[in-house]
Design a protein around this motif. Structure first.
Motif, mmCIF file in Angstrom:
data_model
loop_
_atom_site.group_PDB
_atom_site.id
_atom_site.type_symbol
_atom_site.label_atom_id
_atom_site.label_comp_id
_atom_site.label_asym_id
_atom_site.label_seq_id
_atom_site.Cartn_x
_atom_site.Cartn_y
_atom_site.Cartn_z
ATOM 1 N N ILE A 248 0.741 -1.103 0.171
ATOM 2 C CA ILE A 248 0.255 0.125 -0.113
ATOM 3 C C ILE A 248 1.020 1.252 -0.012
ATOM 4 C CG2 ILE A 248 -1.858 1.261 1.050
ATOM 5 C CD1 ILE A 248 -2.617 -1.567 2.629
ATOM 6 N N PHE A 249 0.547 2.222 -0.779
ATOM 7 C CA PHE A 249 1.484 3.505 -0.912
ATOM 8 C C PHE A 249 1.270 4.135 0.499
ATOM 9 C CE2 PHE A 249 1.095 4.815 -5.484
ATOM 10 C CZ PHE A 249 2.511 4.466 -5.624
ATOM 11 N N ARG A 250 2.113 4.797 0.735
ATOM 12 C CA ARG A 250 2.271 5.712 2.126
ATOM 13 C C ARG A 250 1.159 6.393 2.386
ATOM 14 N NH1 ARG A 250 7.011 7.714 1.796
ATOM 15 N NH2 ARG A 250 8.347 5.722 2.300
ATOM 16 N N GLN A 251 0.788 7.259 1.465
ATOM 17 C CA GLN A 251 -0.541 8.254 1.517
ATOM 18 C C GLN A 251 -1.616 7.471 1.728
ATOM 19 O OE1 GLN A 251 1.831 8.081 -1.003
ATOM 20 N NE2 GLN A 251 0.888 8.654 -3.024
ATOM 21 N N ALA A 252 -1.723 6.349 1.130
ATOM 22 C CA ALA A 252 -3.013 5.579 1.176
ATOM 23 C C ALA A 252 -3.131 4.905 2.637
ATOM 24 C CB ALA A 252 -3.083 4.582 0.321
ATOM 25 N N GLU A 253 -1.921 4.782 3.512
ATOM 26 C CA GLU A 253 -2.073 4.171 4.728
ATOM 27 C C GLU A 253 -2.887 5.017 5.776
ATOM 28 O OE1 GLU A 253 1.959 3.476 5.664
ATOM 29 O OE2 GLU A 253 2.095 1.553 4.622
ATOM 30 N N GLN A 254 -2.877 6.370 5.397
ATOM 31 C CA GLN A 254 -3.920 7.210 6.112
ATOM 32 C C GLN A 254 -5.080 7.232 6.247
ATOM 33 O OE1 GLN A 254 -2.453 11.118 5.035
ATOM 34 N NE2 GLN A 254 -0.130 10.701 5.220
ATOM 35 N N SER A 255 -5.641 6.291 4.895
ATOM 36 C CA SER A 255 -7.217 5.989 4.595
ATOM 37 C C SER A 255 -7.470 4.759 5.512
ATOM 38 C CB SER A 255 -7.507 6.194 3.370
ATOM 39 O OG SER A 255 -8.709 5.635 3.012
#
Length: 733
Positions: A475-482
């Motif tokens: 998972i992309f790092r920025q997607a881990e915030q979702s």
């Protein structure tokens, strides 16, 4: 139902394509207006109509006919008026007068049975006599067909289709074999044909009936469950139940259909399989064409690929994982490749990078199965993307595209997103239009529900190890915030989602029963979520997705509740009643079947044909005069639906999860309150959750969520594409 009897006094309007007419009737000395679908009518004819009175905003009181009977004119004046109306070629008012003066009350009998006697009339020779007879006979044939079909419950609009195809042979064809209607006329299914057959006295053991029933079981399995074949034992069992017939009666008919190649019998490891010939041919052609594309490797230096990936990373301030770099290289170097992955794994970013790697020297076309998916693809890449149907330039006849093997796409590369939605027939059409030597890159999520149409295209392609493929898992790092992304992956792994964390985009609202859940969903959609999201237009921002169609929290009931809350009756809004559905200006609607014939217009004067299953739009206008409505779809196509076409439209405030495939919504609300276990599956919940971009709200019982997460028993979809691919690659002999 009310009855109205009168004499035709003129046709004010007629649509020759569908028979819709506005006629003037003289009823007890007064003129009345009637609307409906009729054959061509002549002044002076007696009509008996069944229907109801309606009030037109502009034209006043009208009788809306649901059925009719035509009676021949009886008085000499009426007969003369009828003949001289202009409907019969070669007969004007003066000729009509001469004919009636010659034959009197026998005039119509002479025209029907003894047309040669018309030469007894002054100024009518043999040539003109033949012209008059042929015109009169054609008009009578059309009317007789309508009346014959009406006796068996066939709607006027369907009667019009049958009459246009069969003409004067309609009654003979239908009496001989009413089941031929299934193959010849779109919109006639087995149950309709069977009802006509029973009315005509066709025996239950008729070979026509048994053969039609066998094919119906196969078609129904494709339409309802996506199967492209059935094990022979299962087919025979289902056909016996449908037809009330024994195996002894059915098995010879299965053999006959196989000999006639309407169906094919195949052997799979000792098990007999039966498929409609069209499905086998489609899957075999897909396998063959995929292997043709795979055989054409692409000339691109590894160093060039690496340099362009580096440049893209630097420009976008990102860093690809080794698997992502490998996927980009695989797609750049292969004639055919497949990239799959769940949300947050960077599929869209990879498409952007691929466009940069391939460069301007490579002409690349982008496509997706639905208008929403294509629009999302275009927004993400900054490059025009179209639906597959529009890419292939649908040409107006069912299943026919302008782009095909004789007129292939002019490009170097085609990238198709949301491939899990593509069925066998659409994939075959796409592959026909792609020339060998063109790159084909297929992108999708293998864990979503399969296509609504027949086949299991993406899963079958992935089952073939000989096809270059890459599954993205990181998972992309920025997607881990979702939490939407994280919970989608948790669900996919069989873990319960985490909800209601501070600052989260994933919530669970506990409700004990269906009534409480439904009330909560309405409140969420009308006040709470629009305020939370700061989006006043709930219908466009929010989408309710239900696992079931029936029940208090099913698609049907929630649509009625949400329509009442979000778009209530308004004196300034026109509305239209179709069966048990009320449609109102401003309503959100969905097309529920492919219609290849319906016309659309788009901005800048673009025109075309075809609206497809799953297209979503809003009712912008209702014309109460002819009971039509206009829908503006998400891709800005505008479509005018005539009244009889409204069977193809449903409210879309709440959709089934299957219907939501390929779409993405800012916020999704999902009832999780119970239902049949076969529907409440892990991949259904996963598909529903991954439709949301900003917010997910589950409403219901925690135990149902847990049951769905643990229920990984996907309904098996019978398909043979994987087998044909294995044969093409030599994996099996």
């Amino acid at each position: 139902m009310e009855t109205l009897r009168g004499t035709v006094n003129g046709t004010l309007f007629r649509n020759d394509d569908n028979g819709y007419s506005v006629i003037s009737l003289r009823v007890e000395g007064n003129l009345q207006t009637a609307v409906g679908i009729f054959p061509e009518l002549t002044d002076g004819e007696q009509l008996q109509l069944e229907g109801e009175w309606t009030q037109h905003a502009q034209y006043g009181r009208q009788f809306k006919a649901a059925g009719f009977q035509v009676e021949r004119p009886t008085t000499l004046d009426a007969i003369e008026h009828y003949l001289g109306s202009g409907l019969i070629r070669g007969v004007g008012p003066s000729t009509a007068r001469l004919i009636v003066e010659t034959f009197g009350q026998d005039t119509l009998e002479v025209l029907s049975a003894h047309p040669e006697r018309l030469t007894e009339v002054p100024k009518i020779g043999k040539k003109r006599m033949q012209q008059i007879y042929e015109s009169f006979a054609a008009q009578q044939q059309s009317r007789n067909t309508f009346l014959f079909l009406q006796r068996y419950g066939i709607t006027p609009s369907l009667s019009n289709k049958i009459n246009k195809l069969y003409r004067d042979q309609a009654e003979r064809f239908i009496r001989e074999n009413p089941y031929r209607l299934i193959d010849d006329i779109e919109g006639v299914g087995f149950l309709t044909a069977d009802r006509i057959a029973q009315s005509l006295g066709v025996t239950p053991e008729s070979t026509f009936r048994l053969r039609a029933g066998i094919k119906h079981v196969l078609r129904d399995a494709a339409a309802g469950s996506g199967h492209t074949y059935l094990p022979e034992a299962e087919l025979v069992h289902k056909a016996c139940q449908l037809l009330g017939a024994s195996e002894a009666l059915l098995l010879p008919q299965v053999d006959f259909l196989c000999l006639n190649r309407d169906i094919l019998r195949l052997d799979l490891e000792g098990t007999a399989l039966i498929s409609l010939t069209a499905y086998v041919q489609a899957e075999q052609e897909i396998a063959r064409r995929l292997m043709m594309l795979k055989a054409c490797s692409q000339q691109m230096f590894q160093a060039q690929i690496e340099n362009r990936i580096d440049a893209f990373e630097k420009h976008e301030h990102i860093r690809f994982s080794p698997a992502q770099r490998q996927a980009i290289g695989l797609a750049a170097e292969s004639g055919l490749s497949v990239i799959t992955g769940g949300p947050g794994t960077g599929k869209t970013t990879l498409i952007n990078c691929l466009l940069a790697v391939l460069g301007e020297e490579t002409k690349t076309l982008l496509a997706a199965p639905t208008g929403r998916a294509a629009k999302r693809m275009s927004e993400a890449t900054g490059q025009e993307a179209s639906t597959i149907h529009r890419l292939l330039q649908f040409g107006g006849e069912e299943g026919v595209f302008q782009m095909d093997e004789d007129n292939q796409l002019s490009c170097d590369c085609v990238i198709v997103d949301e491939v899990s939605m593509v069925d066998v027939f659409l994939m075959r059409s796409l592959l026909r239009a792609i020339a060998p030597g063109t790159r084909l890159i297929l992108v999708g999520d293998a864990d979503q529900l399969p296509s609504v149409g027949p086949g299991n295209v993406l899963a079958d392609i992935l089952s073939c190890p000989g096809i270059p493929q890459m599954r993205l898992k990181e998972i992309f790092r920025q997607a881990e915030q979702s939490m939407i992304v994280m919970n989608a992956h948790r669900i996919n792994r069989g873990e319960d989602p985490v909800a209601n964390s501070p600052g989260s985009d994933f919530f669970f609202e506990m409700k004990p029963d269906a009534n409480a859940a439904a009330q909560s969903i309405v409140a969420l959609c009308t006040t709470r979520l629009p305020k939370y999201l700061q989006e006043p237009d709930s219908a466009r921002t929010l989408q309710v997705l239900s696992p079931t169609k029936k029940g208090v929290c099913g698609v049907g009931a929630l649509n009625q509740m949400l329509q009442e809350a979000l778009n209530p009756p308004d004196p300034f809004k026109q509305e239209l009643q179709y069966r048990d559905m009320t449609l109102r200006e401003g309503d959100k609607v969905i097309q529920i079947k492919n219609n290849y014939q319906i016309a659309w217009t788009a901005p800048e004067g673009e025109e075309g044909l075809g609206v497809f299953n799953g297209d979503i739009g809003f009712v912008t206008e209702i014309d109460p005069e002819d009971k039509s409505l206009t829908v503006l779809f998400d891709d800005q196509r505008k479509v005018i639906y005539e009244y009889q076409q409204l069977e193809e439209v449903e409210l879309a405030y709440c959709l089934s999860v299957h219907k939501s495939q390929g779409s993405e919504f800012p916020a999704v609300v999902i009832p999780v309150i119970g239902g049949p276990r076969m529907l409440l599956t892990r991949n259904l919940l996963y598909t529903a959750v991954t439709r949301a971009r900003r917010l997910v709200v589950l409403v219901g019982r925690q135990s149902v969520v847990q049951m769905m997460v643990s229920n990984n028993l996907e309904r098996r979809r019978y398909s043979l594409l994987g087998r044909w691919l294995a044969l093409e690659t030599g994996e099996i002999a």
